[in-house]
Design a protein around this motif. Sequence first.
Motif, PDB file in Angstrom:
ATOM      1  N   PRO A  16       0.802  -1.230   0.000  1.00  0.00           N
ATOM      2  CA  PRO A  16       0.000   0.000   0.000  1.00  0.00           C
ATOM      3  C   PRO A  16       0.834   1.278   0.000  1.00  0.00           C
ATOM      4  O   PRO A  16       0.403   2.294  -0.532  1.00  0.00           O
ATOM      5  CB  PRO A  16      -0.830  -0.127   1.286  1.00  0.00           C
ATOM      6  CG  PRO A  16      -0.947  -1.602   1.510  1.00  0.00           C
ATOM      7  CD  PRO A  16       0.393  -2.141   1.097  1.00  0.00           C
ATOM      8  N   CYS A  17       2.016   1.229   0.593  1.00  0.00           N
ATOM      9  CA  CYS A  17       2.915   2.383   0.563  1.00  0.00           C
ATOM     10  C   CYS A  17       3.342   2.685  -0.866  1.00  0.00           C
ATOM     11  O   CYS A  17       3.367   3.849  -1.289  1.00  0.00           O
ATOM     12  CB  CYS A  17       4.134   2.099   1.444  1.00  0.00           C
ATOM     13  SG  CYS A  17       5.348   3.438   1.493  1.00  0.00           S
ATOM     14  N   VAL A  18       3.647   1.644  -1.635  1.00  0.00           N
ATOM     15  CA  VAL A  18       4.019   1.817  -3.041  1.00  0.00           C
ATOM     16  C   VAL A  18       2.838   2.340  -3.839  1.00  0.00           C
ATOM     17  O   VAL A  18       2.976   3.258  -4.658  1.00  0.00           O
ATOM     18  CB  VAL A  18       4.533   0.479  -3.625  1.00  0.00           C
ATOM     19  CG1 VAL A  18       4.755   0.600  -5.132  1.00  0.00           C
ATOM     20  CG2 VAL A  18       5.808   0.049  -2.921  1.00  0.00           C
ATOM     21  N   LEU A  19       1.664   1.758  -3.610  1.00  0.00           N
ATOM     22  CA  LEU A  19       0.440   2.221  -4.265  1.00  0.00           C
ATOM     23  C   LEU A  19       0.259   3.713  -4.064  1.00  0.00           C
ATOM     24  O   LEU A  19       0.024   4.469  -5.021  1.00  0.00           O
ATOM     25  CB  LEU A  19      -0.752   1.462  -3.687  1.00  0.00           C
ATOM     26  CG  LEU A  19      -2.149   1.957  -4.066  1.00  0.00           C
ATOM     27  CD1 LEU A  19      -2.616   1.293  -5.357  1.00  0.00           C
ATOM     28  CD2 LEU A  19      -3.164   1.674  -2.942  1.00  0.00           C
ATOM     29  N   ASN A  20       0.355   4.161  -2.821  1.00  0.00           N
ATOM     30  CA  ASN A  20       0.104   5.554  -2.491  1.00  0.00           C
ATOM     31  C   ASN A  20       1.156   6.483  -3.084  1.00  0.00           C
ATOM     32  O   ASN A  20       0.826   7.516  -3.677  1.00  0.00           O
ATOM     33  CB  ASN A  20       0.051   5.718  -0.976  1.00  0.00           C
ATOM     34  CG  ASN A  20      -0.191   7.149  -0.564  1.00  0.00           C
ATOM     35  OD1 ASN A  20      -1.277   7.674  -0.701  1.00  0.00           O
ATOM     36  ND2 ASN A  20       0.868   7.804  -0.081  1.00  0.00           N
ATOM     37  N   ALA A  21       2.427   6.140  -2.928  1.00  0.00           N
ATOM     38  CA  ALA A  21       3.496   7.015  -3.415  1.00  0.00           C
ATOM     39  C   ALA A  21       3.487   7.117  -4.934  1.00  0.00           C
ATOM     40  O   ALA A  21       3.617   8.213  -5.500  1.00  0.00           O
ATOM     41  CB  ALA A  21       4.849   6.488  -2.922  1.00  0.00           C
ATOM     42  N   ALA A  22       3.327   5.991  -5.608  1.00  0.00           N
ATOM     43  CA  ALA A  22       3.292   6.005  -7.075  1.00  0.00           C
ATOM     44  C   ALA A  22       2.094   6.793  -7.576  1.00  0.00           C
ATOM     45  O   ALA A  22       2.182   7.524  -8.573  1.00  0.00           O
ATOM     46  CB  ALA A  22       3.247   4.566  -7.599  1.00  0.00           C
ATOM     47  N   ASN A  23       0.979   6.683  -6.873  1.00  0.00           N
ATOM     48  CA  ASN A  23      -0.200   7.433  -7.271  1.00  0.00           C
ATOM     49  C   ASN A  23       0.019   8.936  -7.125  1.00  0.00           C
ATOM     50  O   ASN A  23      -0.416   9.717  -7.978  1.00  0.00           O
ATOM     51  CB  ASN A  23      -1.399   6.995  -6.422  1.00  0.00           C
ATOM     52  CG  ASN A  23      -2.658   7.759  -6.757  1.00  0.00           C
ATOM     53  OD1 ASN A  23      -3.172   7.664  -7.872  1.00  0.00           O
ATOM     54  ND2 ASN A  23      -3.150   8.536  -5.806  1.00  0.00           N
ATOM     55  N   GLU A  24       0.687   9.367  -6.052  1.00  0.00           N
ATOM     56  CA  GLU A  24       0.948  10.798  -5.886  1.00  0.00           C
ATOM     57  C   GLU A  24       1.785  11.340  -7.040  1.00  0.00           C
ATOM     58  O   GLU A  24       1.513  12.429  -7.556  1.00  0.00           O
ATOM     59  CB  GLU A  24       1.644  11.055  -4.552  1.00  0.00           C
ATOM     60  CG  GLU A  24       0.732  10.889  -3.343  1.00  0.00           C
ATOM     61  CD  GLU A  24       1.368  11.370  -2.051  1.00  0.00           C
ATOM     62  OE1 GLU A  24       2.292  12.202  -2.119  1.00  0.00           O
ATOM     63  OE2 GLU A  24       0.941  10.920  -0.972  1.00  0.00           O
ATOM     64  N   ILE A  25       2.783  10.588  -7.464  1.00  0.00           N
ATOM     65  CA  ILE A  25       3.620  11.020  -8.586  1.00  0.00           C
ATOM     66  C   ILE A  25       2.806  11.024  -9.878  1.00  0.00           C
ATOM     67  O   ILE A  25       2.895  11.958 -10.688  1.00  0.00           O
ATOM     68  CB  ILE A  25       4.846  10.094  -8.723  1.00  0.00           C
ATOM     69  CG1 ILE A  25       5.756  10.215  -7.496  1.00  0.00           C
ATOM     70  CG2 ILE A  25       5.615  10.406 -10.011  1.00  0.00           C
ATOM     71  CD1 ILE A  25       6.338  11.596  -7.277  1.00  0.00           C
ATOM     72  N   ALA A  26       1.993   9.993 -10.091  1.00  0.00           N
ATOM     73  CA  ALA A  26       1.203   9.896 -11.315  1.00  0.00           C
ATOM     74  C   ALA A  26       0.169  11.011 -11.402  1.00  0.00           C
ATOM     75  O   ALA A  26      -0.030  11.608 -12.476  1.00  0.00           O
ATOM     76  CB  ALA A  26       0.519   8.523 -11.374  1.00  0.00           C
ATOM     77  N   VAL A  27      -0.493  11.315 -10.289  1.00  0.00           N
ATOM     78  CA  VAL A  27      -1.481  12.395 -10.284  1.00  0.00           C
ATOM     79  C   VAL A  27      -0.802  13.735 -10.566  1.00  0.00           C
ATOM     80  O   VAL A  27      -1.322  14.571 -11.321  1.00  0.00           O
ATOM     81  CB  VAL A  27      -2.238  12.434  -8.944  1.00  0.00           C
ATOM     82  CG1 VAL A  27      -3.064  13.711  -8.818  1.00  0.00           C
ATOM     83  CG2 VAL A  27      -3.136  11.214  -8.809  1.00  0.00           C
ATOM     84  N   SER A  28       0.353  13.949  -9.963  1.00  0.00           N
ATOM     85  CA  SER A  28       1.104  15.182 -10.216  1.00  0.00           C
ATOM     86  C   SER A  28       1.475  15.295 -11.692  1.00  0.00           C
ATOM     87  O   SER A  28       1.394  16.384 -12.284  1.00  0.00           O
ATOM     88  CB  SER A  28       2.363  15.209  -9.342  1.00  0.00           C
ATOM     89  OG  SER A  28       3.118  16.376  -9.595  1.00  0.00           O
ATOM     90  N   ALA A  29       1.857  14.167 -12.292  1.00  0.00           N
ATOM     91  CA  ALA A  29       2.208  14.171 -13.721  1.00  0.00           C
ATOM     92  C   ALA A  29       0.994  14.485 -14.580  1.00  0.00           C
ATOM     93  O   ALA A  29       1.076  15.244 -15.556  1.00  0.00           O
ATOM     94  CB  ALA A  29       2.803  12.814 -14.108  1.00  0.00           C
ATOM     95  N   PHE A  30      -0.149  13.937 -14.211  1.00  0.00           N
ATOM     96  CA  PHE A  30      -1.381  14.225 -14.963  1.00  0.00           C
ATOM     97  C   PHE A  30      -1.745  15.699 -14.850  1.00  0.00           C
ATOM     98  O   PHE A  30      -2.073  16.357 -15.854  1.00  0.00           O
ATOM     99  CB  PHE A  30      -2.514  13.341 -14.457  1.00  0.00           C
ATOM    100  CG  PHE A  30      -3.861  13.687 -15.037  1.00  0.00           C
ATOM    101  CD1 PHE A  30      -4.122  13.495 -16.385  1.00  0.00           C
ATOM    102  CD2 PHE A  30      -4.858  14.229 -14.228  1.00  0.00           C
ATOM    103  CE1 PHE A  30      -5.366  13.838 -16.935  1.00  0.00           C
ATOM    104  CE2 PHE A  30      -6.093  14.574 -14.759  1.00  0.00           C
ATOM    105  CZ  PHE A  30      -6.349  14.374 -16.119  1.00  0.00           C
ATOM    106  N   LEU A  31      -1.700  16.224 -13.638  1.00  0.00           N
ATOM    107  CA  LEU A  31      -2.009  17.641 -13.441  1.00  0.00           C
ATOM    108  C   LEU A  31      -1.037  18.539 -14.196  1.00  0.00           C
ATOM    109  O   LEU A  31      -1.392  19.632 -14.626  1.00  0.00           O
ATOM    110  CB  LEU A  31      -1.997  17.980 -11.946  1.00  0.00           C
ATOM    111  CG  LEU A  31      -3.148  17.417 -11.108  1.00  0.00           C
ATOM    112  CD1 LEU A  31      -2.877  17.619  -9.620  1.00  0.00           C
ATOM    113  CD2 LEU A  31      -4.470  18.089 -11.495  1.00  0.00           C
ATOM    114  N   GLY A  32       0.206  18.060 -14.343  1.00  0.00           N
ATOM    115  CA  GLY A  32       1.222  18.832 -15.056  1.00  0.00           C
ATOM    116  C   GLY A  32       1.238  18.599 -16.550  1.00  0.00           C
ATOM    117  O   GLY A  32       2.061  19.194 -17.269  1.00  0.00           O
ATOM    118  N   GLY A  33       0.371  17.722 -17.039  1.00  0.00           N
ATOM    119  CA  GLY A  33       0.260  17.496 -18.472  1.00  0.00           C
ATOM    120  C   GLY A  33       1.268  16.541 -19.063  1.00  0.00           C
ATOM    121  O   GLY A  33       1.424  16.485 -20.290  1.00  0.00           O
TER     122      GLY A  33
END
Length: 395
Positions: free
Chosen positions: A330-347
């Motif tokens: 779950p730690c990997v799930l959460n951390a990877a998701n934070e990076i992925a969401v940031s990338a989506f928001l950044g285009g």
Amino acid sequence: MTQSGVSSPSSDRLRVAILGCTGSIGTQALDVCRQHADKLQVVALSAHSGTERLVASAREFGVRRVAVTDPAHRHDPILQDLPDATSLSVGAQAAVDICLHDDVDCVLVAIVGAAGLAASAAVLATDKRLALANKESLVVGGELLMPMASPGQLLPVDSEHAAIFQCLLGENPREVHKIWLTCSGGPFFGRSRDQLAHVGVDDALAHPTWNMGAKITIDSATLMNKGLERIEAMHLFGVGMDDICVVIQRQSKIHSMVEYEDGSVIAHLGVSDMRIPIQYAFSYPERWASPALRMDFRELGRLDFGAPDTDAFRCLALAERAGRIGGTLPCVLNAANEIAVSAFLGGTCSFTDIDRIVERCMDDHDAQRVQSLEQLADVDRWARARASQVVSDLS
């Protein structure tokens, strides 16, 4: 110590520290404090970078301590406008330090992301009440945090978990048959996987009912938020993943339900206003005058239910996998998701790339038993670095 195991406030007002005071939850918490100034005293505030709003709140509430967790903002000119009696500290640890003083009875952890874990652990190591609005604390470190919590010490602020908590009051937890975790379905309810591949940031930020920050709003659009909440509920209420069922409730008026062995279902209903669960975390076990408009059931019209589409919204399935395996996954799930969401928001990635990035990181990780905060910090760093590389490979 009270019978609940948590110390009573030494004054007539509950003295609160709000970590993450400039975000959506933090600002709504301040509104609750504003409306109940006779019952609540704000003594400490933290912000990551929103120093202008931090100073304005510090001046309004006359707080004793503030923290700015982003060192890049330590010299913002606005900080010179802090009241003379208000002390300022800077850095990630500062948010923890300001809430551990003797003049704090309750700490609202409203920091977004895994950064809230250390603060949650520090509060639970004391006899202070923890009002937890940071679901990542339990998703990542639930195996460590829950054994630390005294009865009545940890009060969930997520609307769904606050609802479940209240549906369980006075009941025998061994007689629970199922927890129904409600979900609005987000702005893309009913869309196919192919349709989701073409949605934009503005579309994803248009949540149908709740007013939240950008990261949580994107998580709601992917349904990752509901997956994280399912793991959180597993820790909070001591149940398995099979005992928590996600159900779409489009109007967001039923905030969750608990079904008992005899077939009875207790549901928590109300308006979609986060100030209500925030206030209950402060007032528990009392109920104070509502900070929100009331719902007229005669005008509600209908309540719709449905099942989530885990083929289209794959983040929900990934969270289930992480919850079932447990440990550090779950730690990997959460951390990877934070990076992925940031990338989506950044285009730099598409909406459907979010779950691809998370899945790649989960596949590359060998889950270990959770042993310490330091271990989780190491796993978090690895997952963020790996996710950043996957983003780079996709672009």
